[in-house]
Design a protein around this motif. Sequence first.
Motif, PDB file in Angstrom:
ATOM      1  N   ILE A   1       9.617  -1.728   6.303  1.00  7.40           N
ATOM      2  CA  ILE A   1       9.668  -0.314   5.936  1.00  7.40           C
ATOM      3  C   ILE A   1       8.938   0.489   6.997  1.00  7.40           C
ATOM      4  CG2 ILE A   1       7.550  -0.300   4.549  1.00  7.40           C
ATOM      5  CD1 ILE A   1       9.077   1.462   2.546  1.00  7.40           C
TER       6      ILE A   1
ATOM      7  N   TYR B   1       9.075  -2.700  -3.896  1.00  5.88           N
ATOM      8  CA  TYR B   1      10.097  -2.300  -4.838  1.00  5.88           C
ATOM      9  C   TYR B   1      10.181  -3.327  -5.977  1.00  5.88           C
ATOM     10  CZ  TYR B   1      12.111   0.632  -1.071  1.00  5.88           C
ATOM     11  OH  TYR B   1      12.339   1.540  -0.080  1.00  5.88           O
TER      12      TYR B   1
ATOM     13  N   LEU C   1       9.419  -9.905  -5.627  1.00  7.21           N
ATOM     14  CA  LEU C   1       8.408  -9.923  -4.565  1.00  7.21           C
ATOM     15  C   LEU C   1       7.542 -11.170  -4.689  1.00  7.21           C
ATOM     16  CD1 LEU C   1       7.005  -8.131  -2.296  1.00  7.21           C
ATOM     17  CD2 LEU C   1       5.372  -7.535  -4.104  1.00  7.21           C
TER      18      LEU C   1
ATOM     19  N   SER D   1       6.825   5.424  -1.489  1.00  7.06           N
ATOM     20  CA  SER D   1       7.864   4.936  -0.583  1.00  7.06           C
ATOM     21  C   SER D   1       7.377   3.796   0.292  1.00  7.06           C
ATOM     22  CB  SER D   1       8.385   6.067   0.293  1.00  7.06           C
ATOM     23  OG  SER D   1       7.341   6.551   1.123  1.00  7.06           O
TER      24      SER D   1
ATOM     25  N   TYR E   1       5.063  -2.031   6.803  1.00 10.81           N
ATOM     26  CA  TYR E   1       4.965  -2.796   5.565  1.00 10.81           C
ATOM     27  C   TYR E   1       6.093  -3.808   5.523  1.00 10.81           C
ATOM     28  CZ  TYR E   1       5.150  -3.818   0.563  1.00 10.81           C
ATOM     29  OH  TYR E   1       5.194  -4.443  -0.650  1.00 10.81           O
TER      30      TYR E   1
ATOM     31  N   TYR F   1      10.948 -11.287  -0.469  1.00  9.58           N
ATOM     32  CA  TYR F   1      11.497 -11.420  -1.812  1.00  9.58           C
ATOM     33  C   TYR F   1      12.172 -12.774  -1.970  1.00  9.58           C
ATOM     34  CZ  TYR F   1      10.725  -6.506  -2.908  1.00  9.58           C
ATOM     35  OH  TYR F   1      10.145  -5.289  -3.181  1.00  9.58           O
TER      36      TYR F   1
ATOM     37  N   ARG G   1       0.780  -5.805   5.390  1.00 14.68           N
ATOM     38  CA  ARG G   1       0.801  -4.501   6.043  1.00 14.68           C
ATOM     39  C   ARG G   1       0.438  -4.670   7.506  1.00 14.68           C
ATOM     40  NH1 ARG G   1       2.031  -0.841   2.451  1.00 14.68           N
ATOM     41  NH2 ARG G   1       1.625  -1.299   0.257  1.00 14.68           N
TER      42      ARG G   1
ATOM     43  N   TYR H   1      21.112  -0.415  -4.133  1.00 14.28           N
ATOM     44  CA  TYR H   1      21.515  -1.343  -3.091  1.00 14.28           C
ATOM     45  C   TYR H   1      22.766  -2.088  -3.567  1.00 14.28           C
ATOM     46  CZ  TYR H   1      17.083  -1.018  -0.513  1.00 14.28           C
ATOM     47  OH  TYR H   1      16.008  -0.581   0.240  1.00 14.28           O
TER      48      TYR H   1
ATOM     49  N   GLY I   1       6.744   7.502   6.928  1.00 13.94           N
ATOM     50  CA  GLY I   1       7.481   8.721   6.667  1.00 13.94           C
ATOM     51  C   GLY I   1       7.432   9.092   5.204  1.00 13.94           C
ATOM     52  N   THR I   2       7.918  10.278   4.890  1.00  9.88           N
ATOM     53  CA  THR I   2       7.826  10.769   3.518  1.00  9.88           C
ATOM     54  C   THR I   2       8.847  10.137   2.591  1.00  9.88           C
ATOM     55  OG1 THR I   2       9.284  12.597   4.097  1.00  9.88           O
ATOM     56  CG2 THR I   2       6.916  12.995   4.234  1.00  9.88           C
ATOM     57  N   ALA I   3       9.919   9.618   3.124  1.00  8.07           N
ATOM     58  CA  ALA I   3      10.950   8.998   2.284  1.00  8.07           C
ATOM     59  C   ALA I   3      11.403   7.703   2.935  1.00  8.07           C
ATOM     60  CB  ALA I   3      12.121   9.947   2.088  1.00  8.07           C
ATOM     61  N   SER I   4      10.458   6.798   3.095  1.00  6.03           N
ATOM     62  CA  SER I   4      10.758   5.532   3.756  1.00  6.03           C
ATOM     63  C   SER I   4      11.646   4.663   2.892  1.00  6.03           C
ATOM     64  CB  SER I   4       9.456   4.802   4.052  1.00  6.03           C
ATOM     65  OG  SER I   4       8.585   5.619   4.783  1.00  6.03           O
ATOM     66  N   LYS I   5      12.388   3.814   3.557  1.00  2.00           N
ATOM     67  CA  LYS I   5      13.263   2.894   2.853  1.00  2.00           C
ATOM     68  C   LYS I   5      13.064   1.485   3.381  1.00  2.00           C
ATOM     69  CE  LYS I   5      15.951   5.535   4.662  1.00  2.00           C
ATOM     70  NZ  LYS I   5      15.707   6.648   5.591  1.00  2.00           N
ATOM     71  N   LEU I   6      13.251   0.517   2.486  1.00  2.00           N
ATOM     72  CA  LEU I   6      13.201  -0.873   2.894  1.00  2.00           C
ATOM     73  C   LEU I   6      14.528  -1.266   3.517  1.00  2.00           C
ATOM     74  CD1 LEU I   6      11.472  -2.979   0.096  1.00  2.00           C
ATOM     75  CD2 LEU I   6      10.717  -2.691   2.441  1.00  2.00           C
ATOM     76  N   THR I   7      14.451  -1.910   4.677  1.00  2.00           N
ATOM     77  CA  THR I   7      15.620  -2.516   5.295  1.00  2.00           C
ATOM     78  C   THR I   7      15.452  -4.019   5.185  1.00  2.00           C
ATOM     79  OG1 THR I   7      15.897  -0.680   6.840  1.00  2.00           O
ATOM     80  CG2 THR I   7      16.970  -2.760   7.401  1.00  2.00           C
ATOM     81  N   PHE I   8      16.474  -4.702   4.677  1.00  2.00           N
ATOM     82  CA  PHE I   8      16.375  -6.126   4.408  1.00  2.00           C
ATOM     83  C   PHE I   8      17.067  -6.952   5.488  1.00  2.00           C
ATOM     84  CE2 PHE I   8      14.626  -6.540   0.149  1.00  2.00           C
ATOM     85  CZ  PHE I   8      14.704  -5.240  -0.319  1.00  2.00           C
ATOM     86  N   GLY I   9      16.554  -8.155   5.669  1.00  2.00           N
ATOM     87  CA  GLY I   9      17.269  -9.149   6.444  1.00  2.00           C
ATOM     88  C   GLY I   9      18.428  -9.682   5.621  1.00  2.00           C
TER      89      GLY I   9
ATOM     90  N   PHE J   1      14.443 -13.197   1.201  1.00  2.00           N
ATOM     91  CA  PHE J   1      14.748 -12.029   2.021  1.00  2.00           C
ATOM     92  C   PHE J   1      13.461 -11.454   2.604  1.00  2.00           C
ATOM     93  CE2 PHE J   1      19.168 -11.357   1.083  1.00  2.00           C
ATOM     94  CZ  PHE J   1      19.345 -11.852  -0.190  1.00  2.00           C
TER      95      PHE J   1
END
Lengths: 112, 113
Positions: free
Chosen positions: B93, A101, B46, A97, B32, B36, B51, A35, B96-104, B89
């Motif tokens: 998320i 993190y 964290l 995933s 999820y 942070y 959830r 990131y 899916g198989t390759a999820s990613k965190l999107t942050f504010g 923050f």
Amino acid sequence: DAGITQSPRHKVTETGTPVTLRCHQTENHRYMYWYRQDPGHGLRLIHYSYGVKDTDKGEVSDGYSVSRSKTEDFLLTLESATSSQTSVYFCAISRDSWQFYTFGSGTRLTVV
Amino acid sequence: GENVEQHPSTLSVQEGDSAVIKCTYSDSASNYFPWYKQELGKRPQLIIDIRSNVGEKKDQRIAVTLNKTAKHFSLHITETQPEDSAVYFCAAISGGTASKLTFGTGTRLQVTL
């Protein structure tokens, strides 16, 4: 410690030079992420990896490439650094995933 | 992809008061939602997560609520202390198989004496 280290911690480089940042983990986690953090933008995903040699792009991947030849290391390369890539770069890891993190301590990169 | 909006961008409260930070997300499949805390010059850490099958979660002075229908979630800090001063923050998320965190974009909280 968090089991994740980034190197270098600080770097100043000139425009047009290649730069490689390293993320090393001792947790044996499958997922690794890069990131960048900029004021007003929060944390934006550059690239991520879901296994050795398995990588994919994030939302701000232009000008960056990554490699993951072994579980513990995830490298971020700026092929030709530009001033817009001046930022703080954070690596993160996760076991799955859909789990939280853990972040590294960050690399402050300045491109002059 | 997912889009997370966070408000306010700055928040100043007096010690002992409560602080509330709100986030909305766009992807109804998101399941999820971590929060942070980042102190100056440090890594994001964290502090609490929730959830999608839970409406509220509490950990001492910190609580998070989730409204799936409205697609928003909030962080509540009670009895604020000076050491709560930091940037917070929210993130989301998707499955899916390759999820990613999107942050504010973050909220700078300042607790004044």
